[in-house]
Design a protein around this motif. Structure first.
Motif, mmCIF file in Angstrom:
data_model
loop_
_atom_site.group_PDB
_atom_site.id
_atom_site.type_symbol
_atom_site.label_atom_id
_atom_site.label_comp_id
_atom_site.label_asym_id
_atom_site.label_seq_id
_atom_site.Cartn_x
_atom_site.Cartn_y
_atom_site.Cartn_z
ATOM 1 N N LEU A 1 0.781 -1.222 0.118
ATOM 2 C CA LEU A 1 0.046 0.135 -0.167
ATOM 3 C C LEU A 1 0.851 1.190 -0.027
ATOM 4 O O LEU A 1 0.463 2.393 -0.531
ATOM 5 N N VAL A 2 1.839 1.101 0.479
ATOM 6 C CA VAL A 2 3.099 2.470 0.387
ATOM 7 C C VAL A 2 3.364 2.393 -1.123
ATOM 8 O O VAL A 2 3.577 3.855 -1.743
ATOM 9 N N ALA A 3 3.613 1.387 -1.626
ATOM 10 C CA ALA A 3 4.341 1.426 -3.170
ATOM 11 C C ALA A 3 3.396 1.407 -4.257
ATOM 12 O O ALA A 3 3.610 2.356 -5.154
ATOM 13 N N LEU A 4 2.066 1.118 -4.139
ATOM 14 C CA LEU A 4 0.772 1.227 -5.054
ATOM 15 C C LEU A 4 0.472 2.700 -5.422
ATOM 16 O O LEU A 4 0.538 2.724 -6.665
ATOM 17 N N ARG B 1 11.652 -4.864 -13.519
ATOM 18 C CA ARG B 1 13.109 -5.524 -13.229
ATOM 19 C C ARG B 1 13.371 -4.762 -11.784
ATOM 20 O O ARG B 1 13.842 -5.890 -10.838
ATOM 21 N N ALA B 2 12.858 -3.393 -11.435
ATOM 22 C CA ALA B 2 13.457 -3.251 -10.098
ATOM 23 C C ALA B 2 12.563 -3.884 -9.002
ATOM 24 O O ALA B 2 13.210 -4.111 -7.884
ATOM 25 N N ALA B 3 11.221 -4.110 -9.362
ATOM 26 C CA ALA B 3 10.251 -4.800 -8.468
ATOM 27 C C ALA B 3 10.584 -6.196 -8.335
ATOM 28 O O ALA B 3 10.561 -6.650 -7.111
ATOM 29 N N VAL C 1 6.331 -6.414 -4.355
ATOM 30 C CA VAL C 1 5.237 -7.129 -5.197
ATOM 31 C C VAL C 1 4.199 -6.210 -5.523
ATOM 32 O O VAL C 1 3.582 -6.369 -6.638
ATOM 33 N N GLY C 2 4.095 -4.998 -4.829
ATOM 34 C CA GLY C 2 2.847 -3.925 -5.294
ATOM 35 C C GLY C 2 3.359 -3.369 -6.618
ATOM 36 O O GLY C 2 2.559 -3.110 -7.472
#
Length: 395
Positions: free
Chosen positions: A60-63, A80-82, A116-117
């Protein structure tokens, strides 16, 4: 569409399919063996719920910022980064479990959730771009790849549990595979459609209301929130509920989780035809009704056979809601990144935060009966399903 363009789109579709599949494998490698985590760290259902909440918070921070990140570096680099972040976090989870540290596991799960987000939004935007170029519904097939990867991951988890291989060793191998795939597959991605508007390499400025103020986007998010809770609850708690409610073994719980995921996979693989024929709204409503029936049968079943039938129906009903929500949010390619980010953020409140809350409720009622609580958001999704109606394209 020229021959070279068709070839590029096909290559992008295959690469996107593989990325979705790897995402599912990573998720199931964790979810199928949650009972092992509770034993290793000596946690109750409520405490395990708190640990799962760390993943939810990370995602929820990333999305909310995923759309901006993708606009800056593109879907390929975002994947790639994720993938690298998720792999590093998975390795950290493994070492934390080896050390028996709840705190370290919680921190690792937070960063796992961040990876994952970002990964999820990126792959969905790429999938929507491929779908637009093909001119037919294929998003459910990409999500079928996710479910198929999760099915394979669940079977691997059940087998490794049966032969006594620990979760840390399992996660370290998966982390290595993630690094390999996420660094290579995105090479074949298509450039995001909105990014084709400018010629100077900059991110185009699209005038219009913020995605967070767009009523259709918010309603789609509400539908996805209710609909994906049934998927998230199944992913996180079917294995545990089978063990606790039916006195089954851990490997049997993992197998029922695998059945749930297999049903989702098959429905997603063939569901695109149903959506094209009957429309998103009708299919969404039937899906939610089926999920409700399967959930009730699973909870009240007095035998493993009936519980297995319920798990299968639950998986069939949960299969198409999330991919339909992503397609609906991405109907307008110019706003796709922002709107998919918003819908993903809203949906993941249920998908990731809902199951931990069920864990807290499970401390009082047992996780088996606590699952009935998701009936209310399923009804809400049924009521608001009309928001997923395809957007009328303007010239």
């Amino acid at each position: 569409m020229s021959t070279s363009t068709a070839t590029n789109v096909k290559a992008a579709a295959i690469a996107t399919f593989l990325v979705f599949g790897m995402n599912g494998l990573v998720f199931a490698s964790w979810a199928a063996r949650i009972p092992a985590v509770t034993q290793t760290l000596h946690l109750t259902s409520g405490q395990m719920g708190t640990l799962l909440l760390c993943t939810a918070v990370g995602s929820l921070v990333a999305l909310p910022s995923a759309g901006w990140v993708i606009g800056r570096i593109g879907t390929a680099n975002a994947v790639r980064a994720a993938g690298l972040l998720a792999a590093c976090a998975g390795a950290a989870i493994a070492f934390s479990l080896m050390a028996g540290s709840v705190a370290a596991t919680a921190v690792a799960l937070f960063f796992f959730g961040v990876g994952v987000g970002l990964w999820d939004v990126s792959q969905n935007i790429e999938g929507a771009d491929v779908e637009h170029r093909l001119g037919r519904t294929v998003m459910p097939q990409f999500h079928a790849a996710f479910s198929g990867g999760a099915f394979v991951g669940a079977l691997i988890g059940a087998w490794l549990s049966q032969i006594g291989v620990g979760l840390p060793e399992h996660l370290l191998v998966i982390a290595g595979v993630v690094v390999l795939l996420t660094l290579t597959a995105p090479h074949y991605f298509m450039p995001h459609e909105a990014a084709l508007v400018t010629s100077d390499g900059g991110v185009p400025t699209v005038k219009g209301p913020s995605a967070w103020r767009d009523s259709r986007t918010l309603l789609i998010g509400a539908v996805v929130l209710g609909a994906t809770l049934t998927e998230g609850a199944g992913n996180d708690w079917i294995a545990k509920a089978t063990v606790d409610g039916l006195d089954a073994t851990e490997s049997t719980g993992a197998l029922l989780f695998a059945l749930f995921v297999a049903a989702m996979t098959l429905m997603r693989f063939f569901g695109g035809r149903a959506i094209d024929r009957f429309g998103r709204v009708a299919v969404l409503r039937v899906s939610m009704a089926t999920a409700a029936a399967g959930l009730a049968l699973f909870v009240f079943a007095g035998s493993l056979i009936l519980a297995a039938v319920g798990a299968a129906l639950w998986g069939i009903g949960a299969a198409l809601a999330f991919p339909m929500g992503m397609s609906a949010a991405a109907d307008d390619p110019k706003h796709a990144a922002a709107r998919v980010s918003v819908v993903s953020t809203i949906g993941y409140v249920a998908f990731l935060a809902g199951p931990p809350l069920l864990g807290y409720l499970g401390d009082h009622t047992g996780i088996h009966m606590a699952l009935l609580a998701i009936g209310v958001p399923i009804l809400i999704a049924l009521w608001l399903a009309g928001a997923a109606k395809p957007l009328v394209k303007s010239n």
